[in-house]
Design a protein around this motif. Structure first.
Motif, short mmCIF file in Angstrom:
data_model
loop_
_atom_site.label_atom_id
_atom_site.label_comp_id
_atom_site.label_asym_id
_atom_site.label_seq_id
_atom_site.Cartn_x
_atom_site.Cartn_y
_atom_site.Cartn_z
N VAL A 66 46.61 38.14 31.43
CA VAL A 66 46.59 37.30 32.64
C VAL A 66 46.49 38.15 33.91
O VAL A 66 45.67 37.88 34.78
CB VAL A 66 47.82 36.36 32.67
N SER A 67 47.32 39.18 33.99
CA SER A 67 47.30 40.00 35.21
C SER A 67 45.99 40.79 35.32
O SER A 67 45.46 40.96 36.42
CB SER A 67 48.50 40.95 35.25
N GLY A 68 45.47 41.26 34.19
CA GLY A 68 44.20 41.99 34.21
C GLY A 68 43.04 41.11 34.64
O GLY A 68 42.25 41.48 35.51
N VAL A 69 42.93 39.95 34.03
CA VAL A 69 41.86 39.02 34.39
C VAL A 69 41.99 38.57 35.84
O VAL A 69 40.99 38.51 36.57
CB VAL A 69 41.83 37.80 33.42
N ALA A 70 43.22 38.32 36.27
CA ALA A 70 43.44 37.90 37.66
C ALA A 70 42.99 38.99 38.64
O ALA A 70 42.32 38.70 39.64
CB ALA A 70 44.90 37.54 37.89
N ASN A 71 43.34 40.22 38.35
CA ASN A 71 42.94 41.30 39.25
C ASN A 71 41.43 41.55 39.20
O ASN A 71 40.81 41.83 40.22
CB ASN A 71 43.71 42.59 38.97
N ILE A 72 40.84 41.43 38.04
CA ILE A 72 39.37 41.56 37.94
C ILE A 72 38.71 40.51 38.82
O ILE A 72 37.80 40.79 39.60
CB ILE A 72 38.90 41.44 36.48
N TRP A 73 39.18 39.29 38.72
CA TRP A 73 38.61 38.19 39.48
C TRP A 73 38.87 38.35 40.99
O TRP A 73 37.96 38.24 41.80
CB TRP A 73 39.17 36.87 38.96
N LEU A 74 40.13 38.64 41.34
CA LEU A 74 40.48 38.75 42.76
C LEU A 74 39.79 39.94 43.44
O LEU A 74 39.44 39.88 44.62
CB LEU A 74 41.99 38.88 42.94
N GLN A 75 39.60 41.03 42.72
CA GLN A 75 38.97 42.21 43.30
C GLN A 75 37.44 42.15 43.23
O GLN A 75 36.76 43.00 43.80
CB GLN A 75 39.47 43.48 42.60
N GLY A 76 36.92 41.19 42.48
CA GLY A 76 35.48 41.06 42.35
C GLY A 76 34.85 42.15 41.49
O GLY A 76 33.68 42.47 41.65
N TRP A 77 35.64 42.70 40.58
CA TRP A 77 35.13 43.75 39.70
C TRP A 77 34.24 43.14 38.63
O TRP A 77 34.41 42.01 38.21
CB TRP A 77 36.27 44.50 39.02
N ASP A 78 33.29 43.92 38.16
CA ASP A 78 32.37 43.49 37.11
C ASP A 78 32.59 44.40 35.90
O ASP A 78 32.27 45.59 35.97
CB ASP A 78 30.93 43.58 37.61
N ILE A 79 33.11 43.83 34.80
CA ILE A 79 33.42 44.68 33.64
C ILE A 79 32.16 45.24 32.98
O ILE A 79 32.24 46.23 32.27
CB ILE A 79 34.32 43.98 32.60
N THR A 80 31.03 44.62 33.24
CA THR A 80 29.79 45.15 32.66
C THR A 80 29.26 46.34 33.47
O THR A 80 28.43 47.09 32.98
CB THR A 80 28.70 44.06 32.58
N GLN A 81 29.74 46.50 34.69
CA GLN A 81 29.28 47.58 35.55
C GLN A 81 30.28 48.73 35.64
O GLN A 81 29.99 49.76 36.24
CB GLN A 81 29.00 47.06 36.97
N SER A 82 31.46 48.54 35.08
CA SER A 82 32.51 49.55 35.15
C SER A 82 32.92 49.93 33.73
O SER A 82 33.50 49.12 33.01
CB SER A 82 33.70 48.98 35.92
N ARG A 83 32.61 51.18 33.34
CA ARG A 83 32.90 51.61 31.97
C ARG A 83 34.38 51.49 31.62
O ARG A 83 34.72 51.06 30.53
CB ARG A 83 32.47 53.07 31.78
N TRP A 84 35.26 51.86 32.55
CA TRP A 84 36.69 51.84 32.23
C TRP A 84 37.16 50.41 31.99
O TRP A 84 37.97 50.17 31.09
CB TRP A 84 37.52 52.56 33.28
N LEU A 85 36.65 49.46 32.74
CA LEU A 85 37.02 48.06 32.51
C LEU A 85 36.40 47.51 31.23
O LEU A 85 37.04 46.78 30.48
CB LEU A 85 36.60 47.18 33.69
N GLY A 86 35.16 47.88 31.00
CA GLY A 86 34.48 47.43 29.78
C GLY A 86 35.15 47.96 28.52
O GLY A 86 35.45 47.21 27.59
N TRP A 87 35.40 49.28 28.49
CA TRP A 87 36.05 49.89 27.33
C TRP A 87 37.48 49.38 27.18
O TRP A 87 37.94 49.10 26.08
CB TRP A 87 36.05 51.41 27.44
N GLY A 88 38.18 49.29 28.31
CA GLY A 88 39.56 48.79 28.26
C GLY A 88 39.62 47.38 27.69
O GLY A 88 40.46 47.07 26.84
#
Length: 157
Positions: A66-88
């Motif tokens: 929940v906290s990870g998805v919330a921060n991804i959404w709130l920060q506007g991060w793209d897991i397909t464009q960020s290796r650390w988020l994608g691998w994590g």
């Protein structure tokens, strides 16, 4: 950085501590209880392992998710464009699937078996076969979580 980000990051870290801590302690409890070969000790440990997974492993994983998805959404991060988020995310997903599809069902099966031998009757071979699978898959799932800690902390490009 805003307070919402830091609150969610703190919850994420707390979730990771609960999740990883319980996964490691669970393995220890089961291995140490099984070494005794005492039916009552094994049955007790098996029940506690199953219960603590519901509270700490699922609770910790829920906080991480929940906290990870919330921060991804709130920060506007793209897991397909960020290796650390994608691998994590991938490591978390695979580890979670191993727990949900293999480890938890084995633990429930073992807890049922343990209730039957808690009174001192012989531990069935099915318990030990399930234990071997649980240990191998559990170590793999734990290593995936430890690898995830690397990706989340170092955030390689």
């Amino acid at each position: 950085m805003n307070d919402t980000y830091l609150l969610l990051k703190s919850l994420h870290i707390l979730g990771a501590i609960l999740f990883l801590g319980n996964v490691i302690v669970t393995l220890w409890w089961k291995l140490m209880a099984n070494r005794t070969r005492q039916q009552a000790v094994i049955a007790f440990a098996q029940r506690q392992v199953t219960l603590t997974d519901y509270v700490f492993t699922f609770g910790g994983a829920g906080l991480v998710l929940v906290s990870g998805v919330a921060n991804i959404w709130l920060q506007g991060w793209d897991i397909t464009q960020s290796r650390w988020l994608g691998w994590g995310s991938a490591l978390f997903l695979v580890s979670g699937l191993l727990w949900l599809l293999i480890l938890i069902p084995i633990q429930i099966h073992q807890a049922r078996l343990a209730r039957q031998f808690a009174d001192g009757t012989e531990i069935p071979a099915a318990y030990w076969r399930a234990e071997r699978v649980w240990v191998v898959v559990g170590v793999i799932a734990t290593l995936l979580v430890l690898a995830n800690v690397f990706w989340m902390v170092y955030k390689p490009a």
